[in-house]
Design an enzyme around this catalytic site. Structure first.
Site, PDB file in Angstrom:
ATOM      1  N   GLU A  32       0.983   3.807   1.936  1.00  0.00           N
ATOM      2  CA  GLU A  32       1.505   4.155   3.254  1.00  0.00           C
ATOM      3  C   GLU A  32       2.704   3.290   3.624  1.00  0.00           C
ATOM      4  OE1 GLU A  32      -3.093   4.310   3.690  1.00  0.00           O
ATOM      5  OE2 GLU A  32      -1.618   3.267   2.461  1.00  0.00           O
ATOM      6  N   CYS A  65      -2.073  -0.635   7.616  1.00  0.00           N
ATOM      7  CA  CYS A  65      -1.245   0.568   7.512  1.00  0.00           C
ATOM      8  C   CYS A  65      -1.199   1.331   8.834  1.00  0.00           C
ATOM      9  CB  CYS A  65      -1.755   1.450   6.379  1.00  0.00           C
ATOM     10  SG  CYS A  65      -1.496   0.686   4.753  1.00  0.00           S
ATOM     11  N   CYS A  73      -6.046   1.703   6.076  1.00  0.00           N
ATOM     12  CA  CYS A  73      -6.626   0.451   6.564  1.00  0.00           C
ATOM     13  C   CYS A  73      -5.941   0.064   7.877  1.00  0.00           C
ATOM     14  CB  CYS A  73      -6.437  -0.649   5.515  1.00  0.00           C
ATOM     15  SG  CYS A  73      -4.716  -1.175   5.316  1.00  0.00           S
ATOM     16  N   HIS A 102       0.852  -1.193   0.000  1.00  0.00           N
ATOM     17  CA  HIS A 102       0.000   0.000   0.000  1.00  0.00           C
ATOM     18  C   HIS A 102       0.886   1.242   0.000  1.00  0.00           C
ATOM     19  CE1 HIS A 102      -3.791  -2.040   1.921  1.00  0.00           C
ATOM     20  NE2 HIS A 102      -3.297  -2.732   0.898  1.00  0.00           N
TER      21      HIS A 102
END
Length: 141
Positions: free
Chosen positions: A44, A75, A72, A42
């Protein structure tokens, strides 16, 4: 938004993130899960990895992570472990958002680190980019 657009140009969900320490960008990332065949890639996580390498430390105290979509649970967990000081995100994530939309993880008192947060910054721009991406994706199906 440039990093989110970079993800979109690779047919990834358009999310981008930068990590800042003392007003300097020390890490950046964009979604790469599909292309990297990595469910943890992701934006992040990419920004945290980049910053940790640049700072030569897995702890990033005093940092601020800016991201175009509400993070999410995975993260947020990484941000807590990295000791990120502040999170600023654009669009809310109604399906998997773990800050406000569902789990409110940053409000839990049992974590040994607290991350301050602010949501909705540049929300309209980020939401428009995400909606257009998914609209195009649905048309292709």
């Amino acid at each position: 938004m440039v990093l989110a657009q970079r993800a979109e140009s690779s047919d990834e969900v358009p999310v981008g993130a930068v990590l800042v320490v003392d007003e300097a960008i020390v890490g950046e990332g964009w979604n790469r899960s599909i292309g990297a065949c990595d469910p943890t890639a992701h934006a992040e996580i990419q920004a945290l990895r980049s910053a940790a390498r640049a700072c030569n430390n897995y702890r990033l105290p005093g940092s601020t992570l800016y991201v175009t979509l509400e993070p999410c649970a995975m993260c947020l967990g990484a941000m807590i472990h990295a000791r990120v000081g502040r999170l600023v995100f654009a669009a809310y994530e109604p399906r998997a958002g773990a800050v406000v939309s569902h789990l409110q993880l940053l409000e839990k008192s049992h974590f040994n680190h607290h991350v301050e947060w602010l949501g909705g910054v540049m929300e309209a721009e980020s939401s428009a980019l995400l909606k257009a991406f998914f609209r195009r994706r649905r048309r292709k199906s």
